[in-house]
Write an enzyme that holds these catalytic residues in place. Structure first.
Site, PDB file in Angstrom:
ATOM      1  N   GLY A 193       0.849  -1.189   0.000  1.00 57.42           N
ATOM      2  CA  GLY A 193       0.000   0.000   0.000  1.00 57.42           C
ATOM      3  C   GLY A 193       0.883   1.237   0.000  1.00 57.42           C
ATOM      4  O   GLY A 193       2.007   1.197   0.497  1.00 57.42           O
ATOM      5  N   GLN A 228       2.993   9.940   1.196  1.00 55.19           N
ATOM      6  CA  GLN A 228       4.307   9.284   1.200  1.00 55.19           C
ATOM      7  C   GLN A 228       5.133   9.615  -0.030  1.00 55.19           C
ATOM      8  O   GLN A 228       6.330   9.316  -0.065  1.00 55.19           O
ATOM      9  CB  GLN A 228       4.136   7.762   1.292  1.00 55.19           C
ATOM     10  CG  GLN A 228       3.518   7.317   2.605  1.00 55.19           C
ATOM     11  CD  GLN A 228       3.397   5.810   2.638  1.00 55.19           C
ATOM     12  OE1 GLN A 228       2.387   5.266   2.225  1.00 55.19           O
ATOM     13  NE2 GLN A 228       4.427   5.145   3.107  1.00 55.19           N
ATOM     14  N   CYS A 262       6.139   0.287   7.279  1.00 50.98           N
ATOM     15  CA  CYS A 262       5.738   1.416   6.440  1.00 50.98           C
ATOM     16  C   CYS A 262       6.885   1.761   5.504  1.00 50.98           C
ATOM     17  O   CYS A 262       8.040   1.802   5.926  1.00 50.98           O
ATOM     18  CB  CYS A 262       5.403   2.608   7.340  1.00 50.98           C
ATOM     19  SG  CYS A 262       4.860   4.048   6.428  1.00 50.98           S
ATOM     20  N   LEU A 263       6.571   1.999   4.235  1.00 48.96           N
ATOM     21  CA  LEU A 263       7.616   2.315   3.269  1.00 48.96           C
ATOM     22  C   LEU A 263       8.306   3.642   3.591  1.00 48.96           C
ATOM     23  O   LEU A 263       9.398   3.902   3.103  1.00 48.96           O
ATOM     24  CB  LEU A 263       7.042   2.357   1.842  1.00 48.96           C
ATOM     25  CG  LEU A 263       6.473   1.034   1.319  1.00 48.96           C
ATOM     26  CD1 LEU A 263       5.987   1.197  -0.120  1.00 48.96           C
ATOM     27  CD2 LEU A 263       7.485  -0.094   1.421  1.00 48.96           C
ATOM     28  N   HIS A 274      -4.277   1.522   7.541  1.00 46.75           N
ATOM     29  CA  HIS A 274      -2.931   2.092   7.624  1.00 46.75           C
ATOM     30  C   HIS A 274      -2.788   3.258   6.628  1.00 46.75           C
ATOM     31  O   HIS A 274      -2.303   4.341   6.980  1.00 46.75           O
ATOM     32  CB  HIS A 274      -1.910   0.974   7.347  1.00 46.75           C
ATOM     33  CG  HIS A 274      -0.478   1.425   7.302  1.00 46.75           C
ATOM     34  ND1 HIS A 274       0.460   1.001   8.209  1.00 46.75           N
ATOM     35  CD2 HIS A 274       0.184   2.253   6.440  1.00 46.75           C
ATOM     36  CE1 HIS A 274       1.634   1.552   7.917  1.00 46.75           C
ATOM     37  NE2 HIS A 274       1.485   2.313   6.836  1.00 46.75           N
ATOM     38  N   GLU A 275      -3.240   3.030   5.397  1.00 48.17           N
ATOM     39  CA  GLU A 275      -3.099   4.062   4.356  1.00 48.17           C
ATOM     40  C   GLU A 275      -4.045   5.240   4.619  1.00 48.17           C
ATOM     41  O   GLU A 275      -3.680   6.395   4.396  1.00 48.17           O
ATOM     42  CB  GLU A 275      -3.350   3.475   2.961  1.00 48.17           C
ATOM     43  CG  GLU A 275      -2.456   2.301   2.565  1.00 48.17           C
ATOM     44  CD  GLU A 275      -0.969   2.557   2.756  1.00 48.17           C
ATOM     45  OE1 GLU A 275      -0.539   3.721   2.640  1.00 48.17           O
ATOM     46  OE2 GLU A 275      -0.243   1.594   3.040  1.00 48.17           O
ATOM     47  N   HIS A 316      -2.522   7.618   6.937  1.00 49.27           N
ATOM     48  CA  HIS A 316      -1.525   8.508   6.314  1.00 49.27           C
ATOM     49  C   HIS A 316      -2.175   9.808   5.840  1.00 49.27           C
ATOM     50  O   HIS A 316      -1.611  10.882   5.985  1.00 49.27           O
ATOM     51  CB  HIS A 316      -0.896   7.824   5.095  1.00 49.27           C
ATOM     52  CG  HIS A 316       0.314   6.995   5.408  1.00 49.27           C
ATOM     53  ND1 HIS A 316       1.449   7.504   5.997  1.00 49.27           N
ATOM     54  CD2 HIS A 316       0.572   5.680   5.192  1.00 49.27           C
ATOM     55  CE1 HIS A 316       2.355   6.539   6.132  1.00 49.27           C
ATOM     56  NE2 HIS A 316       1.850   5.418   5.657  1.00 49.27           N
TER      57      HIS A 316
END
Ligand code: ZN
Length: 206
Positions: free
Chosen positions: A56, A61, A103-104, A145-146, A149
């Protein structure tokens, strides 16, 4: 008009920004305009997500203040389903489940997070079709999660107190690296970042 629009930088050649980049704490605005550029942005986001072996990725991000994120729980280009959520609303949480998240934007850091097991999500896809679904399992976790963000919330904010100390030590390294990139000008100052985000909001969220 188009010359001015094209003067916004960072709408192509996107990069994933890392903690504690301020855009990760920006509360994104709903998107009111979907154009060819936005479609290109989403295609670049999928490239970056697969490259980073993620499942995701949210607009914050890649340094964009827009309410959209992408998901493919298979994490591979030719597997699973590529999902795009524009202006998502998450509601009707049910149950709880604890699982390790990463997380990226905070690579190699993982910690357990408790979230509702099931949620309802409504949004639009890239073609303007309405998404209106109850989701559970891995898809529910990624969506939550996304979605976080987009509101400036990171999974590290939801980690239990008992894991906090270890986490803080790992995050300190990210802060050091960030401070260094700031000092060399590789990352612009807050005023410049905010000017750029405002220009993008004027274009896509007016
Ligand atoms: Zn993340």
């Amino acid at each position: 008009m188009s010359a001015k629009e094209n003067s916004i930088d960072g709408l192509t050649n996107l990069k994933i920004v890392q903690y504690p980049h301020p855009t990760l704490r920006h509360k994104s605005k709903p998107i009111t305009r979907v154009d060819a550029q936005l479609k290109h942005i989403i295609s670049e986001m999928f490239d970056l997500m697969y490259e980073a072996k993620g499942i995701g990725l949210a607009a914050n991000q890649v340094d964009l203040p827009l309410q959209m994120f992408i998901v493919n729980v298979a994490g591979k280009r030719d597997e699973g389903e590529e999902l795009v959520f524009i202006n998502p609303v998450v509601s009707s949480p049910k149950g709880t489940d604890e699982a390790e998240e990463g997380c990226l934007s905070i690579p190699s850091v993982g910690a357990n997070v408790v979230r509702p097991e099931q949620v309802h999500v409504s949004a639009y896809d890239l073609s303007g079709n309405e998404i209106d679904e109850t989701v559970e399992g891995m898809l529910a976790k990624v969506i939550q999660h996304e979605h976080d963000h987009l509101h400036g919330v990171l999974f590290i904010d939801r980690v239990h107190e008992s894991s906090r100390h270890q986490l803080e030590m790992e995050l300190a390294d990210f802060q050091l690296q960030y401070d260094q990139m700031r000092s060399t000008g590789e990352i612009p100052d807050d005023a410049a970042i905010n000017r750029r985000l405002a220009a993008i909001e004027a274009r896509y969220c007016a």
